[in-house]
Scaffold this motif. Structure first.
Motif, PDB file in Angstrom:
ATOM      1  N   TRP A  65      -5.032  17.173 -10.256  1.00  0.00           N
ATOM      2  CA  TRP A  65      -4.259  16.070 -10.828  1.00  0.00           C
ATOM      3  C   TRP A  65      -3.439  15.373  -9.754  1.00  0.00           C
ATOM      4  CZ3 TRP A  65       1.124  15.837 -11.078  1.00  0.00           C
ATOM      5  CH2 TRP A  65       1.643  14.756 -11.816  1.00  0.00           C
ATOM      6  N   LEU A  66      -2.788  16.164  -8.895  1.00  0.00           N
ATOM      7  CA  LEU A  66      -1.944  15.606  -7.845  1.00  0.00           C
ATOM      8  C   LEU A  66      -2.762  14.846  -6.794  1.00  0.00           C
ATOM      9  CD1 LEU A  66       0.978  15.484  -6.813  1.00  0.00           C
ATOM     10  CD2 LEU A  66       0.491  17.564  -5.516  1.00  0.00           C
ATOM     11  N   ILE A  67      -3.824  15.450  -6.298  1.00  0.00           N
ATOM     12  CA  ILE A  67      -4.645  14.824  -5.253  1.00  0.00           C
ATOM     13  C   ILE A  67      -5.336  13.570  -5.774  1.00  0.00           C
ATOM     14  CG2 ILE A  67      -6.715  15.132  -3.816  1.00  0.00           C
ATOM     15  CD1 ILE A  67      -5.834  18.137  -3.584  1.00  0.00           C
ATOM     16  N   VAL A  68      -5.925  13.665  -6.950  1.00  0.00           N
ATOM     17  CA  VAL A  68      -6.641  12.510  -7.510  1.00  0.00           C
ATOM     18  C   VAL A  68      -5.660  11.406  -7.892  1.00  0.00           C
ATOM     19  CG1 VAL A  68      -8.106  11.736  -9.426  1.00  0.00           C
ATOM     20  CG2 VAL A  68      -8.646  13.847  -8.216  1.00  0.00           C
ATOM     21  N   GLY A  69      -4.517  11.773  -8.445  1.00  0.00           N
ATOM     22  CA  GLY A  69      -3.509  10.764  -8.786  1.00  0.00           C
ATOM     23  C   GLY A  69      -3.018  10.021  -7.554  1.00  0.00           C
ATOM     24  N   CYS A  70      -2.757  10.750  -6.478  1.00  0.00           N
ATOM     25  CA  CYS A  70      -2.310  10.108  -5.231  1.00  0.00           C
ATOM     26  C   CYS A  70      -3.417   9.249  -4.627  1.00  0.00           C
ATOM     27  CB  CYS A  70      -1.847  11.164  -4.233  1.00  0.00           C
ATOM     28  SG  CYS A  70      -0.303  11.967  -4.701  1.00  0.00           S
ATOM     29  N   THR A  71      -4.647   9.739  -4.704  1.00  0.00           N
ATOM     30  CA  THR A  71      -5.793   8.964  -4.193  1.00  0.00           C
ATOM     31  C   THR A  71      -5.947   7.665  -4.977  1.00  0.00           C
ATOM     32  OG1 THR A  71      -6.926  10.980  -3.512  1.00  0.00           O
ATOM     33  CG2 THR A  71      -8.289   9.006  -3.798  1.00  0.00           C
ATOM     34  N   PRO A 126     -10.328   7.228  -8.697  1.00  0.00           N
ATOM     35  CA  PRO A 126     -11.221   7.911  -9.646  1.00  0.00           C
ATOM     36  C   PRO A 126     -10.485   8.285 -10.938  1.00  0.00           C
ATOM     37  CG  PRO A 126     -10.467   9.475  -7.997  1.00  0.00           C
ATOM     38  CD  PRO A 126      -9.855   8.135  -7.648  1.00  0.00           C
ATOM     39  N   SER A 127     -11.235   8.677 -11.933  1.00  0.00           N
ATOM     40  CA  SER A 127     -10.652   9.066 -13.217  1.00  0.00           C
ATOM     41  C   SER A 127      -9.959  10.419 -13.091  1.00  0.00           C
ATOM     42  CB  SER A 127     -11.738   9.152 -14.282  1.00  0.00           C
ATOM     43  OG  SER A 127     -11.284   9.849 -15.420  1.00  0.00           O
ATOM     44  N   ASN A 128      -8.660  10.441 -13.355  1.00  0.00           N
ATOM     45  CA  ASN A 128      -7.894  11.678 -13.293  1.00  0.00           C
ATOM     46  C   ASN A 128      -8.288  12.631 -14.426  1.00  0.00           C
ATOM     47  OD1 ASN A 128      -5.962  13.265 -12.000  1.00  0.00           O
ATOM     48  ND2 ASN A 128      -4.468  11.630 -11.978  1.00  0.00           N
ATOM     49  N   HIS A 129      -8.495  12.089 -15.618  1.00  0.00           N
ATOM     50  CA  HIS A 129      -8.900  12.926 -16.747  1.00  0.00           C
ATOM     51  C   HIS A 129     -10.210  13.644 -16.444  1.00  0.00           C
ATOM     52  CE1 HIS A 129      -6.097  10.264 -18.907  1.00  0.00           C
ATOM     53  NE2 HIS A 129      -6.000  11.233 -19.790  1.00  0.00           N
ATOM     54  N   SER A 130     -11.180  12.901 -15.936  1.00  0.00           N
ATOM     55  CA  SER A 130     -12.485  13.486 -15.626  1.00  0.00           C
ATOM     56  C   SER A 130     -12.381  14.509 -14.509  1.00  0.00           C
ATOM     57  CB  SER A 130     -13.480  12.389 -15.241  1.00  0.00           C
ATOM     58  OG  SER A 130     -13.643  11.479 -16.290  1.00  0.00           O
ATOM     59  N   LYS A 189     -14.612   2.836 -15.863  1.00  0.00           N
ATOM     60  CA  LYS A 189     -16.010   2.505 -15.601  1.00  0.00           C
ATOM     61  C   LYS A 189     -16.753   3.805 -15.315  1.00  0.00           C
ATOM     62  CE  LYS A 189     -14.623  -1.795 -13.427  1.00  0.00           C
ATOM     63  NZ  LYS A 189     -14.437  -2.473 -12.157  1.00  0.00           N
ATOM     64  N   LEU A 190     -18.064   3.785 -15.461  1.00  0.00           N
ATOM     65  CA  LEU A 190     -18.876   4.974 -15.215  1.00  0.00           C
ATOM     66  C   LEU A 190     -18.675   5.486 -13.788  1.00  0.00           C
ATOM     67  CD1 LEU A 190     -20.961   7.002 -16.201  1.00  0.00           C
ATOM     68  CD2 LEU A 190     -22.756   5.388 -15.517  1.00  0.00           C
ATOM     69  N   SER A 191     -18.599   4.587 -12.820  1.00  0.00           N
ATOM     70  CA  SER A 191     -18.403   5.014 -11.428  1.00  0.00           C
ATOM     71  C   SER A 191     -17.074   5.735 -11.239  1.00  0.00           C
ATOM     72  CB  SER A 191     -18.489   3.809 -10.483  1.00  0.00           C
ATOM     73  OG  SER A 191     -17.499   2.845 -10.800  1.00  0.00           O
ATOM     74  N   GLU A 192     -16.043   5.334 -11.951  1.00  0.00           N
ATOM     75  CA  GLU A 192     -14.732   5.980 -11.860  1.00  0.00           C
ATOM     76  C   GLU A 192     -14.778   7.390 -12.448  1.00  0.00           C
ATOM     77  OE1 GLU A 192     -12.192   1.809 -12.228  1.00  0.00           O
ATOM     78  OE2 GLU A 192     -12.481   3.061 -14.007  1.00  0.00           O
ATOM     79  N   VAL A 193     -15.513   7.538 -13.543  1.00  0.00           N
ATOM     80  CA  VAL A 193     -15.662   8.847 -14.174  1.00  0.00           C
ATOM     81  C   VAL A 193     -16.480   9.776 -13.286  1.00  0.00           C
ATOM     82  CG1 VAL A 193     -16.723  10.048 -16.134  1.00  0.00           C
ATOM     83  CG2 VAL A 193     -15.318   8.026 -16.527  1.00  0.00           C
ATOM     84  N   ILE A 194     -17.577   9.278 -12.736  1.00  0.00           N
ATOM     85  CA  ILE A 194     -18.413  10.100 -11.853  1.00  0.00           C
ATOM     86  C   ILE A 194     -17.618  10.531 -10.621  1.00  0.00           C
ATOM     87  CG2 ILE A 194     -20.429  10.064 -10.323  1.00  0.00           C
ATOM     88  CD1 ILE A 194     -21.804   8.323 -12.503  1.00  0.00           C
ATOM     89  N   ALA A 195     -16.868   9.613 -10.045  1.00  0.00           N
ATOM     90  CA  ALA A 195     -16.031   9.961  -8.882  1.00  0.00           C
ATOM     91  C   ALA A 195     -15.015  11.027  -9.265  1.00  0.00           C
ATOM     92  CB  ALA A 195     -15.335   8.718  -8.339  1.00  0.00           C
ATOM     93  N   GLY A 196     -14.414  10.905 -10.443  1.00  0.00           N
ATOM     94  CA  GLY A 196     -13.458  11.907 -10.909  1.00  0.00           C
ATOM     95  C   GLY A 196     -14.106  13.274 -11.073  1.00  0.00           C
ATOM     96  N   ILE A 207     -12.654  19.920  -5.500  1.00  0.00           N
ATOM     97  CA  ILE A 207     -11.337  20.550  -5.326  1.00  0.00           C
ATOM     98  C   ILE A 207     -11.342  21.951  -5.947  1.00  0.00           C
ATOM     99  CG2 ILE A 207      -8.879  20.412  -5.914  1.00  0.00           C
ATOM    100  CD1 ILE A 207      -9.270  17.301  -5.794  1.00  0.00           C
ATOM    101  N   GLY A 208     -11.981  22.110  -7.094  1.00  0.00           N
ATOM    102  CA  GLY A 208     -12.073  23.421  -7.729  1.00  0.00           C
ATOM    103  C   GLY A 208     -12.845  24.411  -6.880  1.00  0.00           C
TER     104      GLY A 208
END
Length: 138
Positions: free
Chosen positions: A15-21, A44-48, A113-120, A127-128
């Motif tokens: 959440w932190l890394i993706v939110g900052c990105t 990217p999508s933080n939720h995804s 967008k689909l690209s944002e979800v895929i990136a997320g 990261i996991g």
């Protein structure tokens, strides 16, 4: 280290890394510090990312058990929500804003967008996996 710690720290780090990105990319795209765009979708999508992170973490620690099936079912709902329902809510907000004379406009950009979800998904899984390697395998 107790593996249970990974269940807590990995999604938070994601959440932190993706939110900052996302904040950095949005600010670069807009040419300004974009505090007003936080929570409005984007790359990217933080939720995804968080749901993909939880999925990969559960898989790496517990395998293909019931928890893995549940998190993936929830993940499917999260992703469908981001790609469909939240987009439609944004379109409805746009129409309401056109009709309204209020200064307090509804947020129109809340979906992905689909690209944002895929990136997320890719960010979250990566990261996991890296958290697993660093915190469990070592």
């Amino acid at each position: 280290m107790d593996n249970a710690f990974l269940y807590l720290i990995s999604p938070f780090l994601t959440w932190l890394i993706v939110g900052c990105t996302k904040f950095l990319l949005t600010s670069l795209k807009n040419g300004r510090v974009s505090l007003d765009n936080i929570g409005l979708g984007g790359m990217p999508s933080n939720h995804s990312a968080v749901i993909a992170n939880a999925s990969i973490t559960i898989y790496l620690l517990d395998g293909l058990g019931p928890a893995f099936l549940v998190i993936n079912a929830l993940g499917f709902l999260f992703i469908m929500d981001a790609l469909d329902l939240r987009i439609k809510i944004g379109l409805m907000a746009n129409e309401i804003n056109k009709l309204s004379h209020s200064k307090n406009k509804l947020r129109e950009r809340i979906g992905h967008k689909l690209s944002e979800v895929i990136a997320g998904i890719l960010f979250g899984a990566l990261i996991g996996y890296l958290a697993f390697l660093l915190l469990v395998v070592n």
